[in-house]
Design an enzyme around this catalytic site. Structure first.
Site, PDB file in Angstrom:
ATOM      1  N   ASP A  34       0.843  -1.298   0.063  1.00  0.00           N
ATOM      2  CA  ASP A  34       0.042   0.219   0.026  1.00  0.00           C
ATOM      3  C   ASP A  34       0.712   1.493  -0.094  1.00  0.00           C
ATOM      4  O   ASP A  34       0.649   1.966  -0.781  1.00  0.00           O
ATOM      5  CB  ASP A  34      -0.980  -0.104   1.177  1.00  0.00           C
ATOM      6  CG  ASP A  34      -2.250  -0.783   1.103  1.00  0.00           C
ATOM      7  OD1 ASP A  34      -2.538  -0.992   0.119  1.00  0.00           O
ATOM      8  OD2 ASP A  34      -2.436  -1.203   2.104  1.00  0.00           O
ATOM      9  N   ARG A 115       0.161   3.905  17.329  1.00  0.00           N
ATOM     10  CA  ARG A 115      -0.388   4.891  16.618  1.00  0.00           C
ATOM     11  C   ARG A 115      -0.448   6.355  17.019  1.00  0.00           C
ATOM     12  O   ARG A 115       0.224   7.266  16.186  1.00  0.00           O
ATOM     13  CB  ARG A 115      -2.138   4.797  16.095  1.00  0.00           C
ATOM     14  CG  ARG A 115      -2.111   3.318  15.236  1.00  0.00           C
ATOM     15  CD  ARG A 115      -1.150   2.842  14.288  1.00  0.00           C
ATOM     16  NE  ARG A 115      -1.481   2.013  13.630  1.00  0.00           N
ATOM     17  CZ  ARG A 115      -0.778   1.241  12.713  1.00  0.00           C
ATOM     18  NH1 ARG A 115       0.727   1.737  12.880  1.00  0.00           N
ATOM     19  NH2 ARG A 115      -0.975   0.295  11.649  1.00  0.00           N
ATOM     20  N   ASP A 144      -7.217   2.550  12.446  1.00  0.00           N
ATOM     21  CA  ASP A 144      -5.988   3.465  12.441  1.00  0.00           C
ATOM     22  C   ASP A 144      -6.254   4.919  11.729  1.00  0.00           C
ATOM     23  O   ASP A 144      -5.412   5.747  12.271  1.00  0.00           O
ATOM     24  CB  ASP A 144      -4.970   2.609  11.793  1.00  0.00           C
ATOM     25  CG  ASP A 144      -4.517   1.507  12.373  1.00  0.00           C
ATOM     26  OD1 ASP A 144      -4.595   1.488  13.727  1.00  0.00           O
ATOM     27  OD2 ASP A 144      -4.193   0.343  11.901  1.00  0.00           O
ATOM     28  N   SER A 193      -2.699  -9.375   6.532  1.00  0.00           N
ATOM     29  CA  SER A 193      -2.289  -7.742   6.645  1.00  0.00           C
ATOM     30  C   SER A 193      -1.667  -7.875   7.990  1.00  0.00           C
ATOM     31  O   SER A 193      -2.644  -8.218   9.024  1.00  0.00           O
ATOM     32  CB  SER A 193      -3.530  -6.969   6.612  1.00  0.00           C
ATOM     33  OG  SER A 193      -3.213  -5.983   7.413  1.00  0.00           O
TER      34      SER A 193
HETATM   35  N1  ARG Z   1      -7.555  -4.422  15.088  1.00  0.00           N
HETATM   36  C1  ARG Z   1      -6.397  -3.896  15.349  1.00  0.00           C
HETATM   37  C2  ARG Z   1      -6.637  -2.676  15.967  1.00  0.00           C
HETATM   38  O1  ARG Z   1      -7.501  -1.901  15.535  1.00  0.00           O
HETATM   39  C3  ARG Z   1      -5.217  -4.053  14.542  1.00  0.00           C
HETATM   40  C4  ARG Z   1      -5.450  -3.115  13.365  1.00  0.00           C
HETATM   41  C5  ARG Z   1      -4.311  -3.226  12.320  1.00  0.00           C
HETATM   42  N2  ARG Z   1      -4.251  -4.902  11.968  1.00  0.00           N
HETATM   43  C6  ARG Z   1      -3.435  -5.254  10.691  1.00  0.00           C
HETATM   44  N3  ARG Z   1      -3.532  -6.441  10.666  1.00  0.00           N
HETATM   45  N4  ARG Z   1      -3.183  -4.612   9.972  1.00  0.00           N
HETATM   46  O2  ARG Z   1      -5.717  -1.927  16.702  1.00  0.00           O
END
Ligand code: ARG
Length: 428
Positions: A34, A115, A144, A193
């Site tokens: 991405d 994040r 995110d 992912s």
């Molecule tokens: N669901 C998790 C969160 O919102 C992880 C998100 C990222 N996950 C990923 N497999 N890219 O904190």
């Protein structure tokens, strides 16, 4: 390029979604498909010079030097790699530990708490490099994007944010095609992912999207999958001071080392995998597979320590505060002032959480086998059934009369009234 600049000057064009040309954007670059496609696209389609920022939050699967090299090859103006592991542990992981950070009683928030730090660094570097915008690689469906954008704008409301994945409508196949056409290397084996840092690994997509399908062995990385663990017991002792782990098996170590060691020890013994159907802030229910061996071990040990050293009211307050803390951290509200109130309360609730907890790892289990604390409220002479007991049992009878008074009174009145009602009904 000049053509657009002239138009903007001559006609004072009001900004569309991507108004800036020939300017600098800071891209939060992970090295995945991405953000690699995005780097080229921001440059080629929107005329941005791209500063690629990659943050080292303890990814175990990635070689960050090759990530920076890849960004340069795709055409980044500057590539920056920052080691923020210690900042992550000291300012984010430790707060989560003190708050027993667990979303929906399952997920230790490993992605969520990284994040806001990434957003902070992005704003800092964007200012240093005179960037007009920050770009991230999040989709429009997840948490995110909420976390990045809320944090970025809490820190700098004038910063433009670009989220090309939300706009460009490319699916994965389109992205691969674009990558191939532009000489961008396509990562191999990217079936899932994955987001990773030293507090945990989040895995979603592919077969995991079917909640009926058990997470396959190839989704595991930190944790030994079920059925493959050694038939031996591994014991560890975690020493805590004011709520934070400071010792492992009697030896003082930095928190980051304890986290890394526990990831290895617990993970090797099959402990730390989480299969979670979670409620995203966008309302979507998603199935995520997590590997957080260190986080779960530390939280398990803390549970025991809290049960020893906090009184009943403190335990109830903590549960309530922890839940607020976890929800706000998950929902991307790290920079909301409420977090600072909660963190102060959490710190105060952790004041007496010192001691040592013994754990046994065995084939996917973590068993707490012993606990001691200088602040333990467990009082042997009060609780023993032996001869040494000091509890005044005679005082219990008076206590019960007062404690149970309303229950006895109200149920007696209701029963009487129910009998009366029944009698009236029968007569009629
Ligand atoms: N669901 C998790 C969160 O919102 C992880 C998100 C990222 N996950 C990923 N497999 N890219 O904190």
């Amino acid at each position: 390029m000049h053509y657009f600049v002239n138009i903007v000057k001559k006609y004072k064009v009001v900004s569309g979604p991507f108004p800036k040309v020939n300017k600098k954007v800071l891209l939060l670059y992970s090295g995945g498909l991405d953000t690699s496609v995005m780097l080229k696209w921001l440059n080629e389609k929107l005329g941005y010079n791209v500063v690629a920022l990659t943050l080292d939050v303890g990814q175990r699967e990635l070689n960050l030097d090759s990530v920076a090299e890849k960004a340069r090859n795709i055409g980044a103006l500057d590539t920056i790699t920052m080691d923020v592991k210690h900042e992550f542990v000291d300012g984010y992981v430790s707060k989560s530990i003190l708050s027993d950070g667990l979303y929906e009683d399952s997920y230790p928030l490993s992605t969520s708490i990284a994040r806001p730090l990434m957003a902070e660094k992005a704003v800092e570097v964007a200012h240093d490099y005179d960037c007009n915008a920050i770009a991230h690689g999040c989709t429009g469906k997840g948490n995110d994007q909420v976390r990045f954008e809320t944090s970025i704008h809490a820190l700098d409301p004038s910063m433009d944010v670009l989220a090309p994945v939300r706009e460009w409508n490319m699916n994965r196949d389109d992205e691969i095609l674009y990558a191939k056409e532009h000489g961008i290397p396509v990562p191999v084996g990217g079936k899932y992912s994955v987001d990773e840092n030293l507090w945990g690994r989040s895995v979603e997509g592919s077969v995991l999207e079917d909640p009926l399908v058990e997470p396959p062995e190839d989704a595991y990385f930190y944790v030994t999958p079920p059925g493959k663990c050694k038939d031996t017991i591994k014991e560890v002792k975690i020493g805590f001071e004011k709520g934070l782990p400071v010792k492992l098996n009697g030896q003082y170590l930095p928190l980051i080392t304890i986290v890394n060691e526990l990831t290895k020890i617990a993970g090797e013994n099959g402990y730390g995998a989480i299969d979670h159907i979670e409620n995203r802030v966008t309302g979507i229910k998603s199935r995520e597979f997590y590997e957080c061996p260190a986080a779960l071990s530390i939280l398990e040990a803390r549970k025991k320590l809290e049960s020893l050293a906090l009184n009943d009211k403190e335990l109830k307050l903590k549960k309530y505060i922890d839940d607020l803390w976890a929800n706000n951290a998950y929902n991307g509200l790290w920079h909301d002032p409420i977090m600072s109130h909660l963190n102060k309360t959490e710190k105060s609730l952790n004041e007496f959480l010192s001691g040592e907890i013994a754990l046994k790892f065995y084939k996917g289990n973590c068993i707490v086998t012993g606990a001691e604390s200088p602040n333990s409220l467990y009082n042997y002479s009060l609780s023993t059934y032996g001869r040494e007991q000091t509890f005044d049992q005679g005082s219990a009878a008076g206590f019960i009369k007062i404690f149970g008074m309303q229950t006895i009174l109200s149920s007696n009145v209701r029963n009487k009234n129910t009998h009366k009602l029944r009698a009236i009904e029968e007569e009629a």
